[in-house]
Design a protein around this motif. Structure first.
Motif, PDB file in Angstrom:
ATOM      1  N   GLU A   1       0.829  -1.212   0.000  1.00 12.71           N
ATOM      2  CA  GLU A   1       0.000   0.000   0.000  1.00 12.71           C
ATOM      3  C   GLU A   1       0.864   1.264   0.000  1.00 12.71           C
ATOM      4  OE1 GLU A   1      -0.475  -1.477   4.378  1.00 12.71           O
ATOM      5  OE2 GLU A   1       0.248  -2.238   2.460  1.00 12.71           O
ATOM      6  N   THR A   2       2.050   1.192   0.621  1.00 15.44           N
ATOM      7  CA  THR A   2       2.961   2.330   0.597  1.00 15.44           C
ATOM      8  C   THR A   2       3.729   2.393  -0.717  1.00 15.44           C
ATOM      9  OG1 THR A   2       3.221   2.191   3.006  1.00 15.44           O
ATOM     10  CG2 THR A   2       4.877   3.450   1.790  1.00 15.44           C
ATOM     11  N   VAL A   3       4.136   1.231  -1.220  1.00 16.13           N
ATOM     12  CA  VAL A   3       4.840   1.184  -2.500  1.00 16.13           C
ATOM     13  C   VAL A   3       3.968   1.791  -3.596  1.00 16.13           C
ATOM     14  CG1 VAL A   3       5.842  -0.344  -4.245  1.00 16.13           C
ATOM     15  CG2 VAL A   3       6.192  -0.827  -1.825  1.00 16.13           C
ATOM     16  N   LYS A   4       2.668   1.560  -3.535  1.00 17.84           N
ATOM     17  CA  LYS A   4       1.761   2.110  -4.544  1.00 17.84           C
ATOM     18  C   LYS A   4       1.822   3.631  -4.574  1.00 17.84           C
ATOM     19  CE  LYS A   4      -3.099   2.383  -5.902  1.00 17.84           C
ATOM     20  NZ  LYS A   4      -4.493   1.985  -5.588  1.00 17.84           N
ATOM     21  N   VAL A   5       1.910   4.261  -3.412  1.00 15.64           N
ATOM     22  CA  VAL A   5       1.973   5.727  -3.345  1.00 15.64           C
ATOM     23  C   VAL A   5       3.197   6.255  -4.079  1.00 15.64           C
ATOM     24  CG1 VAL A   5       2.177   7.689  -1.776  1.00 15.64           C
ATOM     25  CG2 VAL A   5       0.717   5.756  -1.164  1.00 15.64           C
ATOM     26  N   VAL A   6       4.304   5.527  -3.987  1.00 15.99           N
ATOM     27  CA  VAL A   6       5.548   5.957  -4.618  1.00 15.99           C
ATOM     28  C   VAL A   6       5.589   5.584  -6.096  1.00 15.99           C
ATOM     29  CG1 VAL A   6       8.059   5.659  -4.609  1.00 15.99           C
ATOM     30  CG2 VAL A   6       6.813   5.817  -2.444  1.00 15.99           C
ATOM     31  N   ALA A   7       5.147   4.364  -6.421  1.00 15.79           N
ATOM     32  CA  ALA A   7       5.373   3.810  -7.758  1.00 15.79           C
ATOM     33  C   ALA A   7       4.222   3.987  -8.735  1.00 15.79           C
ATOM     34  CB  ALA A   7       5.695   2.313  -7.648  1.00 15.79           C
ATOM     35  N   ASN A   8       3.034   4.278  -8.242  1.00 16.37           N
ATOM     36  CA  ASN A   8       1.870   4.334  -9.135  1.00 16.37           C
ATOM     37  C   ASN A   8       1.009   5.550  -8.809  1.00 16.37           C
ATOM     38  OD1 ASN A   8       0.121   3.341 -11.180  1.00 16.37           O
ATOM     39  ND2 ASN A   8      -1.221   2.481  -9.634  1.00 16.37           N
ATOM     40  N   ASN A   9       1.486   6.715  -9.252  1.00 17.17           N
ATOM     41  CA  ASN A   9       0.745   7.949  -9.016  1.00 17.17           C
ATOM     42  C   ASN A   9       0.683   8.746 -10.320  1.00 17.17           C
ATOM     43  OD1 ASN A   9       3.263   9.567  -9.155  1.00 17.17           O
ATOM     44  ND2 ASN A   9       3.721   8.481  -7.252  1.00 17.17           N
TER      45      ASN A   9
ATOM     46  N   PHE B   1       4.191  -7.063 -10.067  1.00 17.24           N
ATOM     47  CA  PHE B   1       4.134  -7.895  -8.862  1.00 17.24           C
ATOM     48  C   PHE B   1       3.056  -7.486  -7.865  1.00 17.24           C
ATOM     49  CE2 PHE B   1       8.495  -8.341 -10.426  1.00 17.24           C
ATOM     50  CZ  PHE B   1       8.660  -9.718 -10.397  1.00 17.24           C
ATOM     51  N   ARG B   2       2.375  -6.388  -8.080  1.00 17.84           N
ATOM     52  CA  ARG B   2       1.399  -5.920  -7.106  1.00 17.84           C
ATOM     53  C   ARG B   2       0.240  -6.900  -6.960  1.00 17.84           C
ATOM     54  NH1 ARG B   2      -0.641  -5.018 -11.750  1.00 17.84           N
ATOM     55  NH2 ARG B   2      -2.772  -4.316 -12.129  1.00 17.84           N
ATOM     56  N   PRO B   3      -0.412  -6.969  -5.807  1.00 14.85           N
ATOM     57  CA  PRO B   3      -1.657  -7.730  -5.683  1.00 14.85           C
ATOM     58  C   PRO B   3      -2.784  -7.013  -6.417  1.00 14.85           C
ATOM     59  CG  PRO B   3      -1.142  -6.616  -3.626  1.00 14.85           C
ATOM     60  CD  PRO B   3       0.032  -6.399  -4.524  1.00 14.85           C
ATOM     61  N   GLU B   4      -3.542  -7.742  -7.208  1.00 10.17           N
ATOM     62  CA  GLU B   4      -4.588  -7.128  -8.036  1.00 10.17           C
ATOM     63  C   GLU B   4      -5.607  -6.359  -7.207  1.00 10.17           C
ATOM     64  OE1 GLU B   4      -4.895  -6.946 -11.245  1.00 10.17           O
ATOM     65  OE2 GLU B   4      -3.183  -8.195 -11.806  1.00 10.17           O
TER      66      GLU B   4
ATOM     67  N   LYS C   1      -8.255   0.551  -1.329  1.00  9.78           N
ATOM     68  CA  LYS C   1      -7.078   1.241  -0.809  1.00  9.78           C
ATOM     69  C   LYS C   1      -6.591   0.678   0.514  1.00  9.78           C
ATOM     70  CE  LYS C   1      -8.412   5.631  -2.954  1.00  9.78           C
ATOM     71  NZ  LYS C   1      -8.777   7.059  -2.696  1.00  9.78           N
ATOM     72  N   ASN C   2      -7.468   0.032   1.270  1.00  8.40           N
ATOM     73  CA  ASN C   2      -7.081  -0.491   2.574  1.00  8.40           C
ATOM     74  C   ASN C   2      -7.930  -1.698   2.935  1.00  8.40           C
ATOM     75  OD1 ASN C   2      -9.615   0.593   3.666  1.00  8.40           O
ATOM     76  ND2 ASN C   2      -8.592   2.587   3.572  1.00  8.40           N
ATOM     77  N   ASP C   3      -7.688  -2.267   4.103  1.00 11.62           N
ATOM     78  CA  ASP C   3      -8.370  -3.494   4.496  1.00 11.62           C
ATOM     79  C   ASP C   3      -9.869  -3.304   4.695  1.00 11.62           C
ATOM     80  OD1 ASP C   3      -7.908  -1.872   6.679  1.00 11.62           O
ATOM     81  OD2 ASP C   3      -7.567  -3.527   8.069  1.00 11.62           O
ATOM     82  N   LEU C   4     -10.275  -2.119   5.137  1.00 15.81           N
ATOM     83  CA  LEU C   4     -11.708  -1.880   5.340  1.00 15.81           C
ATOM     84  C   LEU C   4     -12.448  -1.799   4.007  1.00 15.81           C
ATOM     85  CD1 LEU C   4     -11.587   0.735   8.241  1.00 15.81           C
ATOM     86  CD2 LEU C   4     -12.096  -1.707   8.389  1.00 15.81           C
ATOM     87  N   GLU C   5     -11.845  -1.144   3.022  1.00 13.29           N
ATOM     88  CA  GLU C   5     -12.456  -1.098   1.695  1.00 13.29           C
ATOM     89  C   GLU C   5     -12.506  -2.484   1.071  1.00 13.29           C
ATOM     90  OE1 GLU C   5     -11.055   1.662  -1.152  1.00 13.29           O
ATOM     91  OE2 GLU C   5     -11.341   3.430   0.126  1.00 13.29           O
TER      92      GLU C   5
ATOM     93  N   ARG D   1       8.882  -5.478  -3.764  1.00 12.07           N
ATOM     94  CA  ARG D   1       8.444  -4.283  -3.038  1.00 12.07           C
ATOM     95  C   ARG D   1       9.620  -3.365  -2.733  1.00 12.07           C
ATOM     96  NH1 ARG D   1       6.863  -5.840   2.014  1.00 12.07           N
ATOM     97  NH2 ARG D   1       6.895  -8.089   1.738  1.00 12.07           N
ATOM     98  N   ILE D   2      10.688  -3.956  -2.253  1.00 11.36           N
ATOM     99  CA  ILE D   2      11.857  -3.159  -1.888  1.00 11.36           C
ATOM    100  C   ILE D   2      12.493  -2.536  -3.127  1.00 11.36           C
ATOM    101  CG2 ILE D   2      14.173  -3.282  -0.901  1.00 11.36           C
ATOM    102  CD1 ILE D   2      13.111  -5.436   0.999  1.00 11.36           C
ATOM    103  N   CYS D   3      12.567  -3.312  -4.209  1.00 11.59           N
ATOM    104  CA  CYS D   3      13.144  -2.780  -5.452  1.00 11.59           C
ATOM    105  C   CYS D   3      12.314  -1.635  -6.002  1.00 11.59           C
ATOM    106  CB  CYS D   3      13.256  -3.889  -6.496  1.00 11.59           C
ATOM    107  SG  CYS D   3      14.608  -5.064  -6.193  1.00 11.59           S
TER     108      CYS D   3
END
Length: 221
Positions: free
Chosen positions: A13-21, A91-94, A100-104, A189-191
């Motif tokens: 969820e954090t990687v998405k903020v950096v890599a997919n905006n 590699f992201r989970p679909e 965006k989060n566990d509640l959604e 994720r780290i890469c």
């Protein structure tokens, strides 16, 4: 019981903020930056930022970096951002694209997932290879939850009844599943995160150099 969780800063969820905006949409500029660098003999003069800073030809340049270095930083920074984006997409989970989060994700499951899909989710969480992530699911009144299937055996035509009877259990199960999916493919994720941070850093350096030169000119003129 102690859940096995990575730091939130290295989960998907954090990687998405950096890599997919929205910024990743400008990766098409990479070929242009590369072209400019390849023909730097012609572009070096035209790409000078001295005029932007209000500096004449006879004056000393206020920039720390020369124009060619800035172009190279833009090129490699954009390339790193592209690598970050591609790694994320591969590699992201679909499910991260739909929630965006566990509640959604929990609400999405309640609205759309079939009994069969829930049973598969439960089977995966109870498997020997699953790493336990949340105390809320695995601890019940201080006691460890037994891995006894609850969803299995329900027919699709009694789906509403199942959610009514086991709504809390399904909610916690889904959130446990979400946490697990956010921990998949750790090297990717780290890469992706490293590529993104390095790329943004390279892109920020020329911007800061231009900004400080312009500000110096404004306050000294």
């Amino acid at each position: 019981m102690k859940p096995s969780t990575d730091w939130k800063c290295v989960r998907w969820e954090t990687v998405k903020v950096v890599a997919n905006n929205d910024f990743t949409r400008i990766v098409a500029l990479i070929p242009i930056a590369g072209y400019l660098i390849l023909f730097n003999d012609e572009i070096a003069g035209m790409a000078s930022f001295d005029a932007l800073a209000g500096v004449g030809e006879a004056e000393r340049s206020p920039f720390v970096l020369d124009s060619l270095t800035k172009l190279r930083l833009v090129f490699f920074g954009s390339l790193f951002v592209l690598c970050s984006f591609l790694t994320y997409r591969l590699f992201r989970p679909e499910v991260l694209e739909a929630s965006k989060n566990d509640l959604e994700f929990s609400e999405l499951v309640r609205q759309r997932y079939s009994v069969y899909e829930l049973a598969q989710m439960e089977e995966r969480v109870y498997s020997e290879t699953w790493a336990e992530r949340t105390e809320a699911f695995w601890l019940v009144l201080g006691e460890r939850r037994s891995k006894k299937p609850v969803v299995s055996g329900y027919r699709p035509d009694v789906r509403a009844q199942m959610f009514s009877k086991h709504g809390d259990y399904i909610g916690f199960l889904v959130r446990e599943m979400w946490e697990g999916m956010m921990h998949t493919y750790r090297p990717a994720r780290i890469c992706s995160l490293a590529f993104g941070i390095a790329g943004y850093g390279m892109l920020a350096i020329p911007t800061l150099d231009v900004a400080q030169a312009v500000l110096r000119h404004l306050f000294t003129s």
